[in-house]
Motif scaffolding. Structure first.
Motif, PDB file in Angstrom:
ATOM      1  N   GLN A  21       0.854  -1.190   0.000  1.00 48.49           N
ATOM      2  CA  GLN A  21       0.000   0.000   0.000  1.00 48.49           C
ATOM      3  C   GLN A  21       0.892   1.242   0.000  1.00 48.49           C
ATOM      4  N   VAL A  22       0.480   2.247  -0.761  1.00 46.81           N
ATOM      5  CA  VAL A  22       1.238   3.492  -0.788  1.00 46.81           C
ATOM      6  C   VAL A  22       0.966   4.245   0.516  1.00 46.81           C
ATOM      7  N   ILE A  23       2.020   4.454   1.335  1.00 41.30           N
ATOM      8  CA  ILE A  23       1.881   5.096   2.643  1.00 41.30           C
ATOM      9  C   ILE A  23       2.171   6.595   2.547  1.00 41.30           C
ATOM     10  N   PHE A  24       3.308   6.925   1.940  1.00 43.86           N
ATOM     11  CA  PHE A  24       3.698   8.328   1.811  1.00 43.86           C
ATOM     12  C   PHE A  24       3.078   8.919   0.556  1.00 43.86           C
ATOM     13  N   SER A  25       2.462  10.100   0.666  1.00 41.30           N
ATOM     14  CA  SER A  25       1.922  10.801  -0.504  1.00 41.30           C
ATOM     15  C   SER A  25       3.087  11.386  -1.304  1.00 41.30           C
ATOM     16  N   ALA A  26       2.771  11.891  -2.497  1.00 49.75           N
ATOM     17  CA  ALA A  26       3.813  12.483  -3.346  1.00 49.75           C
ATOM     18  C   ALA A  26       4.465  13.655  -2.621  1.00 49.75           C
ATOM     19  N   GLU A  27       3.635  14.485  -1.973  1.00 49.13           N
ATOM     20  CA  GLU A  27       4.173  15.644  -1.264  1.00 49.13           C
ATOM     21  C   GLU A  27       5.096  15.207  -0.128  1.00 49.13           C
ATOM     22  N   GLN A  28       4.667  14.177   0.635  1.00 51.04           N
ATOM     23  CA  GLN A  28       5.486  13.666   1.727  1.00 51.04           C
ATOM     24  C   GLN A  28       6.789  13.066   1.202  1.00 51.04           C
ATOM     25  N   THR A  29       6.682  12.409   0.028  1.00 54.28           N
ATOM     26  CA  THR A  29       7.888  11.808  -0.558  1.00 54.28           C
ATOM     27  C   THR A  29       8.876  12.887  -0.985  1.00 54.28           C
ATOM     28  N   TYR A  30       8.348  13.984  -1.560  1.00 51.93           N
ATOM     29  CA  TYR A  30       9.221  15.105  -1.920  1.00 51.93           C
ATOM     30  C   TYR A  30       9.940  15.652  -0.677  1.00 51.93           C
ATOM     31  N   GLU A  31       9.202  15.723   0.464  1.00 51.33           N
ATOM     32  CA  GLU A  31       9.807  16.205   1.712  1.00 51.33           C
ATOM     33  C   GLU A  31      10.942  15.280   2.160  1.00 51.33           C
ATOM     34  N   LEU A  32      10.711  13.988   2.035  1.00 47.03           N
ATOM     35  CA  LEU A  32      11.750  13.031   2.420  1.00 47.03           C
ATOM     36  C   LEU A  32      12.974  13.157   1.510  1.00 47.03           C
ATOM     37  N   LEU A  33      12.716  13.356   0.207  1.00 47.58           N
ATOM     38  CA  LEU A  33      13.821  13.539  -0.737  1.00 47.58           C
ATOM     39  C   LEU A  33      14.623  14.798  -0.408  1.00 47.58           C
ATOM     40  N   ARG A  34      13.890  15.849  -0.042  1.00 50.56           N
ATOM     41  CA  ARG A  34      14.579  17.090   0.305  1.00 50.56           C
ATOM     42  C   ARG A  34      15.455  16.886   1.543  1.00 50.56           C
ATOM     43  N   CYS A  35      14.925  16.180   2.535  1.00 51.01           N
ATOM     44  CA  CYS A  35      15.715  15.905   3.749  1.00 51.01           C
ATOM     45  C   CYS A  35      16.954  15.094   3.408  1.00 51.01           C
ATOM     46  N   LEU A  36      16.797  14.117   2.496  1.00 52.98           N
ATOM     47  CA  LEU A  36      17.944  13.297   2.116  1.00 52.98           C
ATOM     48  C   LEU A  36      18.985  14.126   1.378  1.00 52.98           C
ATOM     49  N   GLU A  37      18.519  14.999   0.505  1.00 53.13           N
ATOM     50  CA  GLU A  37      19.458  15.839  -0.232  1.00 53.13           C
ATOM     51  C   GLU A  37      20.164  16.822   0.692  1.00 53.13           C
ATOM     52  N   ASP A  38      19.404  17.393   1.670  1.00 48.93           N
ATOM     53  CA  ASP A  38      20.033  18.289   2.655  1.00 48.93           C
ATOM     54  C   ASP A  38      21.123  17.560   3.429  1.00 48.93           C
ATOM     55  N   LEU A  39      20.854  16.302   3.715  1.00 47.88           N
ATOM     56  CA  LEU A  39      21.802  15.529   4.514  1.00 47.88           C
ATOM     57  C   LEU A  39      23.063  15.206   3.719  1.00 47.88           C
ATOM     58  N   THR A  40      22.906  15.011   2.431  1.00 49.65           N
ATOM     59  CA  THR A  40      24.047  14.562   1.605  1.00 49.65           C
ATOM     60  C   THR A  40      24.647  15.665   0.741  1.00 49.65           C
ATOM     61  N   SER A  41      24.127  16.895   0.876  1.00 46.76           N
ATOM     62  CA  SER A  41      24.581  17.952  -0.024  1.00 46.76           C
ATOM     63  C   SER A  41      25.822  18.678   0.469  1.00 46.76           C
ATOM     64  N   GLY A  42      26.342  18.256   1.603  1.00 48.15           N
ATOM     65  CA  GLY A  42      27.544  18.921   2.127  1.00 48.15           C
ATOM     66  C   GLY A  42      27.239  20.228   2.806  1.00 48.15           C
ATOM     67  N   ARG A  43      25.977  20.390   3.233  1.00 46.84           N
ATOM     68  CA  ARG A  43      25.612  21.606   3.949  1.00 46.84           C
ATOM     69  C   ARG A  43      25.053  21.245   5.341  1.00 46.84           C
ATOM     70  N   PRO A  44      25.905  20.633   6.159  1.00 42.95           N
ATOM     71  CA  PRO A  44      25.429  20.271   7.512  1.00 42.95           C
ATOM     72  C   PRO A  44      25.362  21.502   8.405  1.00 42.95           C
ATOM     73  N   LEU A  45      24.645  21.332   9.542  1.00 44.02           N
ATOM     74  CA  LEU A  45      24.612  22.412  10.523  1.00 44.02           C
ATOM     75  C   LEU A  45      25.974  22.554  11.173  1.00 44.02           C
ATOM     76  N   CYS A  46      26.280  23.768  11.644  1.00 45.06           N
ATOM     77  CA  CYS A  46      27.577  24.060  12.258  1.00 45.06           C
ATOM     78  C   CYS A  46      27.851  23.118  13.424  1.00 45.06           C
ATOM     79  N   GLY A  47      29.045  22.567  13.444  1.00 44.61           N
ATOM     80  CA  GLY A  47      29.444  21.729  14.566  1.00 44.61           C
ATOM     81  C   GLY A  47      29.024  20.284  14.424  1.00 44.61           C
ATOM     82  N   GLU A  48      28.335  19.898  13.341  1.00 44.30           N
ATOM     83  CA  GLU A  48      27.929  18.512  13.168  1.00 44.30           C
ATOM     84  C   GLU A  48      28.527  17.980  11.865  1.00 44.30           C
ATOM     85  N   PRO A  49      29.615  17.277  11.958  1.00 45.71           N
ATOM     86  CA  PRO A  49      30.326  16.821  10.758  1.00 45.71           C
ATOM     87  C   PRO A  49      29.782  15.527  10.177  1.00 45.71           C
ATOM     88  N   ASP A  50      28.590  15.083  10.664  1.00 46.66           N
ATOM     89  CA  ASP A  50      28.100  13.767  10.256  1.00 46.66           C
ATOM     90  C   ASP A  50      27.877  13.674   8.745  1.00 46.66           C
TER      91      ASP A  50
END
Length: 657
Positions: free
Chosen positions: A590-619
Motif C-alpha cells: 500500500q502506498v503510505i507516503f503521498s507524493a508531497e510527503q515523498t518530496y519532503e523526504l527527498l529534500r531531507c535526504l538531499e540536505d543531509l548529503t549535499s555537504g551543507r550540515p549544521l555548524c558543529g555537526e560533521p556527520d
C-alpha cells in the motif's frame, strides 16, 4: 576532640603532625574540621623538613556516634516534638502540670540511658571502654542532677515549705549510696554491731529519713539495754520533728512555731547531758540541731556541699524562702570546701541555679558540656515556661533557636540522626528554614533510599532549589552507573532541561548501537514531561513512532516520522536513522507516503548529503566519505523514487475518477 561533660577541654594529638616545626591550617565544616600541615616552617631556617602528607578529619560532636547516647537523642526527640504541640491556651495549673510532666519525661530518659550505660560499665569494668562508660555514667548523673534542680526552682516554682521537701527528694535521688550500705548492715547477723551501723544511722538522719533512722535505733536499743532509754528519747525527737507534708493544711507560721518548740527541746536534752554517755547519740542530737560544726564532722558521709546545704536547711531553716536560697548555698559551699579547693564547673552551675540566674546556668553548661543536647532541650522547656522571652542574642536569633540549631547541626553530621535534626529546624521559626537548607544540601546521598528520604523532606517544605540540586546529583550518579532510565527520571524531577537532553542523547545513542530501547515503561509514560526539552520530546515521539509501526498504524507512523524531520526536532545526526526507518514504509504494497510527503523526504535526504550540515555537526561529510553510508543513500533514493512514481500514479488515478 571533645572532652567529658565536666572535664577540662582535651588536646587532640594528630598522628604524624609536628605542630612545633610546621604551621597548621584548618577549615570547619558543618560537623567536622579538616586539618593539615602547611609548607611554612615555624623557624626562620629554610631547611626542608619532612611533613605529614595527610588531611585529617576531626569530628566536632563525637557523642552522636555513641549507640547508647543515640537512644537518648531519639527518645528526647519525641518528647521535644510533643512539647511543641502543647496548646498555648492552657494556662495556670494545667499548663504547669504539663510542663512538669515533660520535664520528668526528659529526666526519665536520662536515667534510663544512665542505667544502661552503667550495665555496660560493670560488664567491662577493667577495660578502657568500661572506664569510658563509667565516665559517661557520672556525666549523665550530673546532667540529671542539674535538670532536677532546675525543674524544682524554675518549673515547679516551689514556695517556702514544699521547697525543702523537693530539695530533700533531690538529694535522696542523687546520693543513693545509703541504700547499698543499708542492705549490707541489715543483712548481717547483728546489725547494731556492724562496723558501718552508726554511719548508716547518721546518713539516714542527714538525708531526713528519720523513720528509717528510728528503726535502726530500735535495733541498737534491743541489743544494748544501757542505751535503750537514750535511743527512745532520740527516737521520740525524730518522730515529733515538725515537717510540712504535702497534704498538711497548717500555715508556715504554725510550722515555724512548732519547729521552734521542737528545736528548743532538742537543745535542752543536749544541755542536760541526756546523751552524754553515748557519743554517737550525742552527735546525732547535734545534727538535729543543725549545728554546722557537727554536720561538717560527717563531711565524708555528706559527700558534697549541696547535700550539706539541704541537711543544714532541714535542721535550721525548714521554711527557707526561694529568694534566700543563694545565701545559704554560697555559705554552705564555702564552709564545705573550707578554702582547700576551688569550685568545680558543676558547683558553679548549681550555684547559678540557686541564684535563679537561668542565663548563667545555660552559659556555664554550654561551656562545660561536650554537646548541645542538655542546654538545647532545657532552654526550650524554660522558654515554654515563659522564662526566656526577653533574652535575644546580639546576632539576631534568640537563645532558644541558637542552641536548638547548634544541637541540630551535630545531628546532621550523623548518617541517620539527621532526620531528627529536621524537626528541630522546623520548630525554629526565625532561622530554622535557612539552617535546614544549608544542612540538607550537605547530607551525603550514599544510597537511593536515603536520597528519597532527603527529597521527601525537601518536597514537604517546598524547598525547590534543594529538590533540584538533589535530583541533579542523583541523575549524575545514575548516568555514571549507566542507569539511563533512573537518570532520565531524576532529571525530569529536577526540571533540568540540559541534563534531560544529555540523557535523551544517551538513549538515542544506545538505540543506534543496540537497535532497541531500554526502560520502555518510562519512555512510554513521559506524558507532559516530554516537553521539558526538544530532545526529550523527540525521544518520546520517536518511541511513539515505533509503537504505531508495531500496531501496523502505518499512515500515522509515516506522518509522525516526517513531522519529526521537518519540524527540526530531530537532531540532524539522527536523520539517516529516521530515513532508514522510513524504508519499510516505502516498500509496503500500500502506498503510505503521498507524493508531497515523498518530496519532503527527498529534500531531507538531499540536505543531509549535499555537504551543507549544521555548524558543529560533521556527520554529513562523514556520510559522503563512507561507502556503507553511500550505499544506504542509494537505496533510499531508489525507494523514494519508486514510491514517488507509485504515489503520483495513485493520486492521478484518484483525480481522474
Amino acid at each position: 576532640m571533645a572532652g567529658g561533660f565536666f572535664t577540662p577541654s582535651v588536646t587532640s594529638w594528630i598522628p604524624g603532625v609536628n605542630s612545633q616545626k610546621k604551621q597548621m591550617c584548618f577549615d570547619w565544616g558543618p560537623g567536622e574540621m579538616l586539618v593539615c600541615e602547611t609548607s611554612f616552617n615555624k623557624k626562620e631556617k629554610s631547611e626542608m623538613v619532612a611533613g605529614c602528607p595527610f588531611i585529617h578529619i576531626i569530628r566536632k560532636d563525637i557523642d552522636v556516634y555513641s549507640k547508647i547516647l543515640r537512644k537518648l537523642f531519639n527518645e528526647s526527640h519525641g518528647i521535644f516534638v510533643g512539647l511543641q504541640r502543647i496548646e498555648e491556651e492552657l494556662t495556670g495549673k494545667s499548663r504547669k502540670a504539663q510542663l512538669v510532666r515533660v520535664s520528668k519525661n526528659y529526666r526519665s530518659v536520662i536515667r534510663a540511658c544512665m542505667e544502661e550505660m552503667h550495665q555496660f560499665a560493670v560488664a567491662d569494668k577493667d577495660s578502657a571502654i568500661g572506664r569510658q562508660f563509667s565516665s559517661q555514667v557520672s556525666i549523665l548523673s550530673a546532667v540529671e542532677l542539674i535538670w532536677n534542680l532546675c525543674e524544682i526552682l524554675f518549673i515547679e516554682v516551689a514556695p517556702a515549705g514544699p521547697l525543702l521537701l523537693y530539695l530533700l527528694d533531690w538529694v535522696r535521688l542523687h546520693v543513693c549510696e545509703v541504700d547499698s550500705l543499708s542492705a549490707d548492715v541489715l543483712g548481717s547477723e547483728n546489725p547494731s554491731k556492724h562496723e558501718s551501723f552508726w554511719n548508716l544511722v547518721t546518713t539516714l538522719v542527714l538525708q531526713g529519713r528519720l523513720d528509717e533512722a528510728r528503726q535502726m535505733l530500735s535495733k541498737e536499743a534491743d541489743s544494748n539495754p544501757t542505751s535503750a532509754g537514750m535511743c527512745r528519747v532520740l527516737g521520740d525527737l525524730m518522730r515529733t520533728m515538725p515537717i510540712l507534708s504535702p497534704g498538711n493544711t497548717q500555715t508556715l507560721t504554725e510550722l515555724e512555731l512548732r519547729w521552734q518548740h521542737w528545736h528548743e527541746e532538742c537543745e535542752r536534752h543536749l544541755q542536760d547531758g541526756t546523751f552524754a554517755s553515748n557519743p554517737h547519740l550525742e552527735s546525732l542530737c547535734k545534727v538535729l540541731l543543725g549545728d554546722d560544726a557537727a554536720l561538717l564532722e560527717h563531711k565524708e558521709l555528706l559527700s558534697n556541699w549541696y547535700h550539706f546545704l539541704v541537711t543544714r536547711l532541714l535542721y535550721s531553716q525548714p521554711t527557707v524562702k526561694p529568694m534566700d536560697l543563694h545565701l545559704y548555698a554560697q555559705s554552705s559551699l564555702d564552709l564545705f570546701l573550707g578554702g582547700e579547693s576551688s569550685p568545680e564547673p558543676l558547683d558553679n552551675i548549681l550555684m547559678a541555679a540557686f541564684e535563679f540566674d537561668i542565663h548563667q546556668v545555660i552559659k556555664e553548661c554550654s561551656i562545660a558540656l561536650s554537646n548541645w543536647w542538655f542546654v538545647a532541650h532545657l532552654t526550650d522547656l524554660l522558654d515554654h515556661c515563659k522564662l526566656l522571652q526577653s533574652h535575644n542574642l546580639y546576632f539576631g536569633s534568640n537563645m532558644r533557636e541558637f542552641l536548638l540549631l547548634e544541637y541540630a547541626s551535630g545531628l546532621f553530621a550523623h548518617h541517620s540522626l539527621w532526620q531528627l535534626g529536621v524537626d528541630y529546624c522546623d520548630h525554629c521559626p526565625e532561622l530554622g528554614r535557612v539552617s535546614l537548607e544549608l544542612h540538607i544540601e550537605r547530607i551525603p546521598l550514599t544510597t537511593e533510599q536515603k536520597a528519597l528520604k532527603v527529597l521527601r523532606v525537601c518536597e514537604q517544605r517546598q524547598m525547590t532549589e534543594q529538590v533540584r540540586s538533589i535530583c541533579k546529583v542523583l541523575a549524575m550518579k545514575a548516568v555514571r552507573n549507566n542507569r539511563l532510565g533512573s537518570a532520565l527520571s531524576w532529571s525530569i524531577r529536577a526540571k533540568d532541561a540540559a541534563f534531560a537532553t544529555l540523557v535523551s542523547d544517551r538513549f538515542l545513542r544506545d538505540y543506534c548501537e543496540r537497535g532497541c530501547f531500554s526502560d520502555l515503561d518510562l519512555i512510554d509514560n513521559l506524558g507532559p514531561a516530554m516537553m521539558l526539552s526538544d530532545r526529550l520530546t523527540f525521544l518520546g515521539k520517536y518511541r511513539e513512532f515505533h509503537r504505531l509501526y508495531g500496531e501496523k498504524c502505518f499512515v500515522d507512523a509515516a506522518s509522525l516520522l516526517l513531522s519529526l524531520m521537518t519540524s527540526q526536532i530531530a537532531p540532524r545526526s539522527f536523520w539517516m536513522t529516521l530515513l532508514t526507518d522510513a524504508l519499510p514504509l516505502l516498500e509496503q504494497k500500500q502506498v503510505i507516503f503521498s507524493a508531497e510527503q515523498t518530496y519532503e523526504l527527498l529534500r531531507c535526504l538531499e540536505d543531509l548529503t549535499s555537504g551543507r550540515p549544521l555548524c558543529g555537526e560533521p556527520d554529513a561529510q562523514q556520510l559522503q566519505d563512507d561507502d556503507i553510508e553511500t550505499t544506504k543513500v542509494e537505496i533510499l533514493r531508489l525507494a523514494l523514487a519508486r514510491n514517488l512514481a507509485r504515489s503520483i500514479i495513485k493520486e492521478g488515478s484518484l483525480e481522474g475518477s
